[in-house]
Every structure is written in structure tokens, then in C-alpha cells.
Design an enzyme around this catalytic site. Structure first.
Site, PDB file in Angstrom:
ATOM      1  N   SER A  13       0.827  -1.219   0.000  1.00 30.65           N
ATOM      2  CA  SER A  13       0.000   0.000   0.000  1.00 30.65           C
ATOM      3  C   SER A  13       0.858   1.264   0.000  1.00 30.65           C
ATOM      4  O   SER A  13       0.452   2.288  -0.565  1.00 30.65           O
ATOM      5  CB  SER A  13      -0.992  -0.003   1.169  1.00 30.65           C
ATOM      6  OG  SER A  13      -0.342   0.244   2.389  1.00 30.65           O
ATOM      7  N   ASN A  14       2.029   1.217   0.594  1.00 32.22           N
ATOM      8  CA  ASN A  14       2.910   2.397   0.527  1.00 32.22           C
ATOM      9  C   ASN A  14       3.447   2.596  -0.885  1.00 32.22           C
ATOM     10  O   ASN A  14       3.527   3.726  -1.361  1.00 32.22           O
ATOM     11  CB  ASN A  14       4.052   2.285   1.548  1.00 32.22           C
ATOM     12  CG  ASN A  14       3.614   2.742   2.924  1.00 32.22           C
ATOM     13  OD1 ASN A  14       3.388   3.933   3.149  1.00 32.22           O
ATOM     14  ND2 ASN A  14       3.462   1.797   3.843  1.00 32.22           N
ATOM     15  N   HIS A 109       8.694   3.248   8.764  1.00 29.64           N
ATOM     16  CA  HIS A 109       8.475   2.354   9.899  1.00 29.64           C
ATOM     17  C   HIS A 109       7.258   2.851  10.679  1.00 29.64           C
ATOM     18  O   HIS A 109       7.127   4.053  10.909  1.00 29.64           O
ATOM     19  CB  HIS A 109       9.729   2.339  10.785  1.00 29.64           C
ATOM     20  CG  HIS A 109       9.620   1.382  11.928  1.00 29.64           C
ATOM     21  ND1 HIS A 109       9.703   0.013  11.756  1.00 29.64           N
ATOM     22  CD2 HIS A 109       9.382   1.587  13.242  1.00 29.64           C
ATOM     23  CE1 HIS A 109       9.540  -0.577  12.938  1.00 29.64           C
ATOM     24  NE2 HIS A 109       9.341   0.358  13.848  1.00 29.64           N
TER      25      HIS A 109
HETATM   26  C1  GAR Z   1       3.809  -0.630   6.730  1.00 33.36           C
HETATM   27  O1  GAR Z   1       3.015  -0.362   7.876  1.00 33.36           O
HETATM   28  C2  GAR Z   1       5.250  -0.290   6.997  1.00 33.36           C
HETATM   29  O2  GAR Z   1       5.414   0.854   7.803  1.00 33.36           O
HETATM   30  C3  GAR Z   1       5.706  -1.520   7.735  1.00 33.36           C
HETATM   31  O3  GAR Z   1       5.117  -2.576   7.029  1.00 33.36           O
HETATM   32  C4  GAR Z   1       3.880  -2.127   6.463  1.00 33.36           C
HETATM   33  C5  GAR Z   1       3.897  -2.422   4.983  1.00 33.36           C
HETATM   34  O4  GAR Z   1       2.634  -2.129   4.427  1.00 33.36           O
HETATM   35  N1  GAR Z   1       7.135  -1.640   7.735  1.00 33.36           N
HETATM   36  C6  GAR Z   1       7.818  -2.138   8.766  1.00 33.36           C
HETATM   37  O5  GAR Z   1       7.312  -2.575   9.765  1.00 33.36           O
HETATM   38  C7  GAR Z   1       9.328  -2.112   8.583  1.00 33.36           C
HETATM   39  N2  GAR Z   1       9.991  -2.495   9.808  1.00 33.36           N
HETATM   40  P1  GAR Z   1       2.454  -1.999   2.866  1.00 33.36           P
HETATM   41  O6  GAR Z   1       3.037  -3.272   2.250  1.00 33.36           O
HETATM   42  O7  GAR Z   1       0.973  -1.920   2.675  1.00 33.36           O
HETATM   43  O8  GAR Z   1       3.181  -0.760   2.392  1.00 33.36           O
END
Ligand code: GAR
Length: 200
Positions: A13-14, A109
Site C-alpha cells: 500500500s505504501n 516504519h
Molecule cells: C507498513 O506499515 C510499513 O510501515 C511496515 O510494514 C507495512 C507495509 O505495508 N514496515 C515495517 O514494519 C518495517 N519495519 P504496505 O506493504 O501496505 O506498504
């Protein structure tokens, strides 16, 4: 245009928030040159393919870290990447990887660092009884979740929160914070001095 290489392991999603910001013109001066994953069936990788972006998967399971990272470095170099964007890339990078892209790797993070590094940051905040939480975009250095902070966003922790509700509130901020942090880095107007990243 700066060439971004996005690394992800899951939902993505990021990555999608960054791709959308570029598509709608709110994040300018860059393009996503490749999306790489260590998980072959990561949903984020499929989302990148749907958008017509170049994707490559290098499965990390059972592969020594140095060897896996060497493949990732080679792929990023082949795509002439300027900035490496870790977007839910759930693997610690080797020192060789970090040295290959000095001050050019960003991570997001889901906590207000230096609180709650590592896995399950949102659960860590709840278990600790924190009253605010948030997210941090930072440069990646050789210590885990430790590099210079580019920006942070804060959210309240509500009494009724569980891990799901708090994670959702933080994620909404992540999606705004990451494109903004990339824009800040690409602007060339910020400098790091004594660990403080600020307008110079
Ligand atoms: C996000 O919340 C990111 O901040 C976290 O994983 C998720 C990924 O979501 N990252 C960590 O915890 C890194 N230590 P996404 O795949 O939907 O972007």
C-alpha cells in the site's frame, strides 16, 4: 527524473501511495524504474505489474543474506536507480547493500522512532501503553531502524484501539508521509547535520 527502485515484501500500500502521488502529479521529478520483491507472490508486486511497471522477484527464503542482497544490488544497478525505497520490505539489509547506496536508501516504519523498532511496532506501542503513535520515514544506515529521520507523523492512541485500528490510523499517515519525504529528499534543499535533517 530521479529513478526510484521500490522494494516490498507484502501488500504494497505504501508503494501504491507513491505511485498514485506520481501519477496525479503531487510527487514530481521522479519515476518508479523497478519494483523488486523477495516474495514471489507479494500482492504489491502484482499491483506494480497491473500498473505496467517493471517488476522482478528474487526469492530470499533459504538464500544466504549476502547472496540475496548481491542479486538485489545488481538488479538496482541494472535499472540505474537513484533512490532505493523500502516499502514494507521485511528483510534486514546487509552492510554491503547499505554501502552500495550511501544515503540513498529510505525506509518507512510504523512507529515514532527511536521507540518500537523491529517487528509489530504498532502492537509494541499498544502493549507499552503509549498515548501517541505514528510513523517515521528515515534514511537507512547499518543499525536496524536507526538512520537519520526525514519526517514523522503522529496519531493518537485511543482507549478502544486494538492492533488493527491503530495500524489503520498510522497507515493513513504513512501514505501521506512517504511521498512527502521523497519530495523532500529530491528537492535537494535539505541537509543532514548532527543527525538532523533540515532545510539548509
Ligand atoms: C507498513 O506499515 C510499513 O510501515 C511496515 O510494514 C507495512 C507495509 O505495508 N514496515 C515495517 O514494519 C518495517 N519495519 P504496505 O506493504 O501496505 O506498504
Amino acid at each position: 527524473k530521479a529513478r526510484l527502485g521500490v522494494l516490498l515484501s507484502g501488500r504494497g500500500s505504501n508503494f501504491i501511495a507513491i505511485a498514485d502521488a506520481i501519477a496525479k502529479g503531487s510527487l514530481t521529478g521522479c519515476e518508479i524504474a523497478v519494483v523488486l520483491s523477495n516474495i514471489a507472490d507479494a500482492p504489491g508486486l502484482a499491483a506494480a505489474q497491473e500498473r505496467g511497471l517493471a517488476t522482478e522477484a528474487y526469492v530470499s527464503k533459504g538464500v544466504p543474506r549476502a547472496e540475496h542482497d548481491a542479486r538485489m544490488i545488481a538488479a538496482l544497478n541494472a535499472h540505474e536507480i537513484d533512490l532505493v525505497i523500502l516499502a514494507g520490505y521485511m528483510r534486514v539489509l546487509s552492510p554491503d547493500f547499505i554501502r552500495a547506496f550511501p544515503d540513498r536508501i529510505l525506509n518507512i516504519h510504523p512507529s515514532l522512532l527511536p521507540s518500537f523498532p523491529g517487528l509489530d511496532a504498532q502492537k509494541q506501542a499498544l502493549d507499552y501503553g503509549a498515548k501517541v503513535a505514528g510513523c517515521t520515514v528515515h534514511f537507512v544506515d547499518e543499525a536496524v531502524d536507526h538512520g537519520v529521520i526525514i519526517l514523522q507523523r503522529v496519531v493518537p492512541v485511543e482507549d478502544a484501539d486494538d492492533e488493527t485500528s491503530l495500524s489503520a490510523r498510522i497507515l493513513e499517515q504513512e501514505h501521506q508521509a512517504y511521498p512527502e519525504a521523497i519530495a523532500r529528499v529530491l528537492s535537494g534543499r535539505y541537509r543532514t547535520e548532527d543527525r538532523r535533517y533540515r532545510l539548509s
